[in-house]
Design a protein around this motif. Structure first.
Motif, PDB file in Angstrom:
ATOM      1  N   ILE A  39       2.845   4.242   4.755  1.00 51.82           N
ATOM      2  CA  ILE A  39       3.560   3.474   5.757  1.00 51.82           C
ATOM      3  C   ILE A  39       3.992   4.431   6.854  1.00 51.82           C
ATOM      4  O   ILE A  39       4.756   5.362   6.600  1.00 51.82           O
ATOM      5  CB  ILE A  39       4.809   2.811   5.145  1.00 51.82           C
ATOM      6  CG1 ILE A  39       4.445   2.014   3.894  1.00 51.82           C
ATOM      7  CG2 ILE A  39       5.482   1.919   6.175  1.00 51.82           C
ATOM      8  CD1 ILE A  39       3.477   0.901   4.112  1.00 51.82           C
ATOM      9  N   PRO A  40       3.532   4.228   8.094  1.00 51.00           N
ATOM     10  CA  PRO A  40       3.973   5.094   9.187  1.00 51.00           C
ATOM     11  C   PRO A  40       5.489   5.068   9.312  1.00 51.00           C
ATOM     12  O   PRO A  40       6.115   4.009   9.219  1.00 51.00           O
ATOM     13  CB  PRO A  40       3.327   4.459  10.428  1.00 51.00           C
ATOM     14  CG  PRO A  40       2.215   3.613   9.931  1.00 51.00           C
ATOM     15  CD  PRO A  40       2.611   3.174   8.551  1.00 51.00           C
ATOM     16  N   GLY A  41       6.059   6.243   9.528  1.00 49.94           N
ATOM     17  CA  GLY A  41       7.504   6.330   9.691  1.00 49.94           C
ATOM     18  C   GLY A  41       8.000   5.417  10.794  1.00 49.94           C
ATOM     19  O   GLY A  41       9.075   4.826  10.699  1.00 49.94           O
ATOM     20  N   GLY A  81       0.806  -1.219   0.000  1.00 48.22           N
ATOM     21  CA  GLY A  81       0.000   0.000   0.000  1.00 48.22           C
ATOM     22  C   GLY A  81       0.835   1.264   0.000  1.00 48.22           C
ATOM     23  O   GLY A  81       1.959   1.267  -0.476  1.00 48.22           O
ATOM     24  N   PHE A  82       0.239   2.321   0.517  1.00 45.68           N
ATOM     25  CA  PHE A  82       0.876   3.610   0.354  1.00 45.68           C
ATOM     26  C   PHE A  82       1.414   4.214   1.634  1.00 45.68           C
ATOM     27  O   PHE A  82       2.591   4.470   1.773  1.00 45.68           O
ATOM     28  CB  PHE A  82      -0.092   4.582  -0.322  1.00 45.68           C
ATOM     29  CG  PHE A  82       0.132   4.673  -1.796  1.00 45.68           C
ATOM     30  CD1 PHE A  82      -0.183   5.818  -2.500  1.00 45.68           C
ATOM     31  CD2 PHE A  82       0.704   3.613  -2.493  1.00 45.68           C
ATOM     32  CE1 PHE A  82       0.049   5.910  -3.861  1.00 45.68           C
ATOM     33  CE2 PHE A  82       0.933   3.692  -3.843  1.00 45.68           C
ATOM     34  CZ  PHE A  82       0.589   4.845  -4.536  1.00 45.68           C
ATOM     35  N   VAL A 130       8.581   1.880   9.670  1.00 44.58           N
ATOM     36  CA  VAL A 130       9.867   1.718   8.983  1.00 44.58           C
ATOM     37  C   VAL A 130      10.982   1.588  10.015  1.00 44.58           C
ATOM     38  O   VAL A 130      11.853   0.724   9.916  1.00 44.58           O
ATOM     39  CB  VAL A 130      10.147   2.924   8.068  1.00 44.58           C
ATOM     40  CG1 VAL A 130      11.500   2.763   7.395  1.00 44.58           C
ATOM     41  CG2 VAL A 130       9.044   3.067   7.034  1.00 44.58           C
TER      42      VAL A 130
END
Lengths: 209, 209
Positions: free
Chosen positions: A6-8, A3-4, A11
């Motif tokens: 992505i919470p920092g 998807g688009f 990561v």
DNA sequence: AAATGTGAAACGCTTCACAGCC
DNA sequence: GGCTGTGAAGCGTTTCACATTT
């Protein structure tokens, strides 16, 4: 892949999982449950599963995760496996420590050059990396292209140095100086301010009664 | 002072505001609005005001904040102004850079001793700090009490070193090694993992298309 | 007129809880 | 039986919007 949005912080945790999986792999472990890996990383197991679910399905129900396979997946997600070329801005104590940090080249992060304005440092070679004068940045970058700039200058110089990096088409900056870098949205800047960490620790120690 | 549950991220930002106010003070500015200070720090102005509101009212409506007064307040909140004594674990490249980081003593953070297991490093003096063998930790701490332990060892040694610090009654740990430290709840641990920062930057650079 | 301080709404991350699968 | 994957609920932070104060 996935998807688009992505919470920092996801990561961040992926990199944390990778670090932990590397350790477990060295210890010879092969299979691990989300519960156990999460405990090892200091997070909740649902969180770990949710983080991974942004990118696909990597486990086996009733069994767990294969450590080497999961590590491979996370590395691919993080874009590891390729090389990143970097320039170091500021060859002071911290800068030189970064030049000597073995972990970085092992993970594909390589310094191609360092820059300073202190005549005493210019011309030195630290761990095979040459220290140039700041005003040579443009042509050195033409000669040795790099995507990442690492700022380890004093606070006062950091913004100016960042502007210079951006002018020279650097797209990612890691800033260790204790100031906030202003930058256009197409440049990615990560901050690591040691002074804030010490302050934060002191705050919580004070509260400890 | 204020209520109970202060978000960790608010503490982080308070330190960030302090850093920025210090810069503005040096530049000779006297009064600032939440709008402008927030922009300078890269946060939303309502957020800044809310952060401060946990601790009191420090501004003047219609006017803004006095920079020196606000800085003083934040420093008091953070418990700055007192001295913190620290021991360094691991006198490698990063450790030595920390010993030489002038910012820390200026802010009251002082190393009383460093420890390593490498005979080559033991006995050295770096920026007035003596490097002892790890097994001398207990008596050195009796001689020179410290509240904070800074871990700059290789990943493999970090947990063991942390356990030792905790046994010796250290209450705050700042860990630079790329592993998660397990610790009892009455010990405060802050992590700073450089390797994760590089990974995170690489991830976003990959996404940049 | 201008900017703070702050309830309340909006948002996004975390955790729960369980269906699905081995 | 055990563990993953995930919709939905819960929770904490961020942002809005405006009453309040100078």
């Amino acid at each position: 892949m996935a998807g688009f949005k992505i919470p920092g912080i996801t990561v961040y945790r992926l990199a944390l999982y990778a670090r932990t999986l590397e350790k477990l792999l060295e210890e010879g472990k092969d299979i691990i449950s989300s519960e156990e890996l999460a405990r090892e990383c200091g997070v909740n197991s649902a969180q770990l599963r949710k983080d991974l679910s942004y990118f696909g399905q990597f486990g086996v129900r009733g069994v767990g995760y294969s450590i080497p396979a999961l590590l491979r997946h996370i590395r691919r997600i993080l874009g590891a496996g390729r090389e990143w070329f970097m320039v170091l801005m500021g060859a002071g104590h911290l800068g030189q420590a970064l030049l000597k940090y073995e972990f970085l080249p092992k993970r594909g992060f390589k310094f191609v050059a360092a820059f300073d304005i202190d005549e005493e440092k210019i011309g030195r070679v630290v761990n095979d990396v040459y220290v140039y004068h700041l005003n040579q940045l443009s042509w050195v970058l033409r000669e040795h292209p790099a995507e990442i700039g690492v700022i380890a200058t004093p606070a006062k110089a950091a913004q100016e140095v960042a502007d210079l990096l951006i002018e020279n088409n650097i797209k990612g900056i890691l800033n260790f100086a204790p100031v906030r870098i202003k930058h256009p949205p197409n440049v990615i800047v990560e901050h690591s301010d040691l002074t804030i960490l010490f302050d934060k620790l002191a705050f919580y120690l004070n509260r400890l009664d």
